[in-house]
Design an enzyme around this catalytic site. Sequence first.
Site, PDB file in Angstrom:
ATOM      1  N   HIS A  22       0.808  -1.233   0.000  1.00 56.72           N
ATOM      2  CA  HIS A  22       0.000   0.000   0.000  1.00 56.72           C
ATOM      3  C   HIS A  22       0.837   1.278   0.000  1.00 56.72           C
ATOM      4  O   HIS A  22       0.709   2.168   0.841  1.00 56.72           O
ATOM      5  CB  HIS A  22      -1.136   0.014   1.023  1.00 56.72           C
ATOM      6  CG  HIS A  22      -0.800  -0.247   2.473  1.00 56.72           C
ATOM      7  ND1 HIS A  22       0.125   0.473   3.166  1.00 56.72           N
ATOM      8  CD2 HIS A  22      -1.324  -1.121   3.348  1.00 56.72           C
ATOM      9  CE1 HIS A  22       0.159   0.045   4.417  1.00 56.72           C
ATOM     10  NE2 HIS A  22      -0.700  -0.929   4.541  1.00 56.72           N
ATOM     11  N   GLU A  75      -6.406  -6.595   9.241  1.00 57.76           N
ATOM     12  CA  GLU A  75      -5.960  -6.050   7.953  1.00 57.76           C
ATOM     13  C   GLU A  75      -5.714  -7.223   7.002  1.00 57.76           C
ATOM     14  O   GLU A  75      -5.332  -8.322   7.424  1.00 57.76           O
ATOM     15  CB  GLU A  75      -4.694  -5.188   8.112  1.00 57.76           C
ATOM     16  CG  GLU A  75      -4.392  -4.444   6.824  1.00 57.76           C
ATOM     17  CD  GLU A  75      -3.331  -3.338   6.947  1.00 57.76           C
ATOM     18  OE1 GLU A  75      -2.738  -3.181   8.014  1.00 57.76           O
ATOM     19  OE2 GLU A  75      -3.123  -2.640   5.927  1.00 57.76           O
ATOM     20  N   ASP A  94      -3.567  -8.279   4.970  1.00 58.42           N
ATOM     21  CA  ASP A  94      -2.338  -9.077   4.886  1.00 58.42           C
ATOM     22  C   ASP A  94      -2.341 -10.205   5.916  1.00 58.42           C
ATOM     23  O   ASP A  94      -1.565 -11.148   5.817  1.00 58.42           O
ATOM     24  CB  ASP A  94      -1.081  -8.205   5.013  1.00 58.42           C
ATOM     25  CG  ASP A  94      -1.119  -7.244   6.191  1.00 58.42           C
ATOM     26  OD1 ASP A  94      -2.219  -6.834   6.599  1.00 58.42           O
ATOM     27  OD2 ASP A  94      -0.040  -6.890   6.694  1.00 58.42           O
ATOM     28  N   ASP A 126       1.355  -6.848  14.179  1.00 60.29           N
ATOM     29  CA  ASP A 126       2.138  -5.882  13.400  1.00 60.29           C
ATOM     30  C   ASP A 126       3.316  -5.272  14.165  1.00 60.29           C
ATOM     31  O   ASP A 126       4.317  -4.874  13.545  1.00 60.29           O
ATOM     32  CB  ASP A 126       1.239  -4.729  12.925  1.00 60.29           C
ATOM     33  CG  ASP A 126       0.550  -5.039  11.606  1.00 60.29           C
ATOM     34  OD1 ASP A 126       0.985  -5.963  10.895  1.00 60.29           O
ATOM     35  OD2 ASP A 126      -0.428  -4.332  11.282  1.00 60.29           O
ATOM     36  N   TYR A 145       9.880   0.047   8.454  1.00 62.67           N
ATOM     37  CA  TYR A 145       8.537  -0.450   8.742  1.00 62.67           C
ATOM     38  C   TYR A 145       7.838   0.473   9.753  1.00 62.67           C
ATOM     39  O   TYR A 145       6.688   0.876   9.568  1.00 62.67           O
ATOM     40  CB  TYR A 145       8.673  -1.869   9.305  1.00 62.67           C
ATOM     41  CG  TYR A 145       7.401  -2.559   9.704  1.00 62.67           C
ATOM     42  CD1 TYR A 145       6.769  -3.453   8.853  1.00 62.67           C
ATOM     43  CD2 TYR A 145       6.840  -2.359  10.968  1.00 62.67           C
ATOM     44  CE1 TYR A 145       5.612  -4.118   9.234  1.00 62.67           C
ATOM     45  CE2 TYR A 145       5.689  -3.011  11.354  1.00 62.67           C
ATOM     46  CZ  TYR A 145       5.077  -3.891  10.490  1.00 62.67           C
ATOM     47  OH  TYR A 145       3.935  -4.534  10.869  1.00 62.67           O
ATOM     48  N   HIS A 184       5.241 -10.018  10.696  1.00 57.56           N
ATOM     49  CA  HIS A 184       6.063  -9.756   9.513  1.00 57.56           C
ATOM     50  C   HIS A 184       7.536  -9.906   9.872  1.00 57.56           C
ATOM     51  O   HIS A 184       7.997  -9.342  10.874  1.00 57.56           O
ATOM     52  CB  HIS A 184       5.865  -8.325   8.997  1.00 57.56           C
ATOM     53  CG  HIS A 184       4.470  -8.017   8.558  1.00 57.56           C
ATOM     54  ND1 HIS A 184       3.896  -8.558   7.425  1.00 57.56           N
ATOM     55  CD2 HIS A 184       3.524  -7.214   9.096  1.00 57.56           C
ATOM     56  CE1 HIS A 184       2.667  -8.093   7.286  1.00 57.56           C
ATOM     57  NE2 HIS A 184       2.402  -7.286   8.304  1.00 57.56           N
TER      58      HIS A 184
END
Length: 390
Positions: free
Chosen positions: A24, A80, A82, A163, A191, A222
């Site tokens: 994004h 979200e 992902d 996240d 990030y 992640h």
Amino acid sequence: MKAVKVKENIYWVGAVDWDVRNFHGYLTQRGATYNAYLVIDDKITLIDTVKAGFEDEILSRVESVVPLDKVDYIIVNHIEKDHSGAFPKVREACPNATVVCDAKAQEGLKAHYHKDYEAQLVKSGDTLKTGKYEFTFVQTPMVHWPDSMVTYLAAEKTLFPNDAFGQHFASSKRFDKEVPKDLLMYEASKYYANIVLPFGKQVQKALQALGGLEIDTICPSHGFILQDRIPDFLDAYQRWSTNTTKEKAVVVYDSMWHATEKMAKAVYTAFENKGIEVKAMSLKENHISDIMAEVLEAKYIAVGSPTLNSGMMPSVASFLCYMKGLNPQNRVGIPFGSYGWSGQSPNLIKETMEAMKWEVLDQMDTMRLVYEPTKEQLNAITETVENFVK
Ligand code: FEO
């Protein structure tokens, strides 16, 4: 595809996205992972799912440990896409699982997938017993969305923060000790700058809530699993979430006929003369998400644009729009630019910086010049910036 053992009863069952280069709007030159984890106990728990398109990967990794109908719980820490894109198919593939999430996540799943998902709703402090293990949930709204929460497994001193503490990094390796520290911390900073920066107050609350917990492993959603670098990440999140800056400058600019570029170099020279770390970043050559990684800890942000059709160059406007949304605080702004006849651009940059409540150098007689700057004018820019920084 196989699961990767994290600890005796904890497996990584996520997906590696080697190809994603734009998340994004954030350039992910090193790809990404969407991490999910399987915890084996009397009851079997899947923590989070992955992005749509990676359903086969997560399901095959889970099946390498247990049959899918043996999964008893699916914890949804964050909706979200992902992390929840694969949720509808994973939910179907694990028919005996109970979904565990907070109320915002349940609402969000319905809004994303237009289906009512039954769920065991939890809130901060609630627990889930699966046998010898007991999971504890801590809601962390806006780290990264209103539904976000973290899951803690005290018996294994393991945190599943979704996240938080992530890095976008595709790799066949899973653990922090397997990647050079500088690279790991750079990707973590990029990030944070591009995903988490607007939510510093909420990160502070989350850090306080997690402060008393014993943690030897952090399993983010992640990038690499953290074991050796946990203190580095906690220190960095403390700095980043409080907008702690250092003596560093970033000079961001675009130019039509090199006049604003010359002004950028004059600004750059001021920092060089002062012995302050400085980066010059042309918007023709640098992506806004890479620039934000440099902005993260920089005290001084200089932004230059020529005036084009009574406004800024679109590249500069785009950068400012992006940076304003990410809302870096406690900064010192330096607007500048060349123009031909109307000259609005430096003032528009100044207004954006003031809207972010920055201290701003307001010296347009020096920092806003007609056409090509003379040597004397460039020297005046350097001197003005040096004096301002002093
Ligand atoms: Fe990695 Fe907010 O999703």
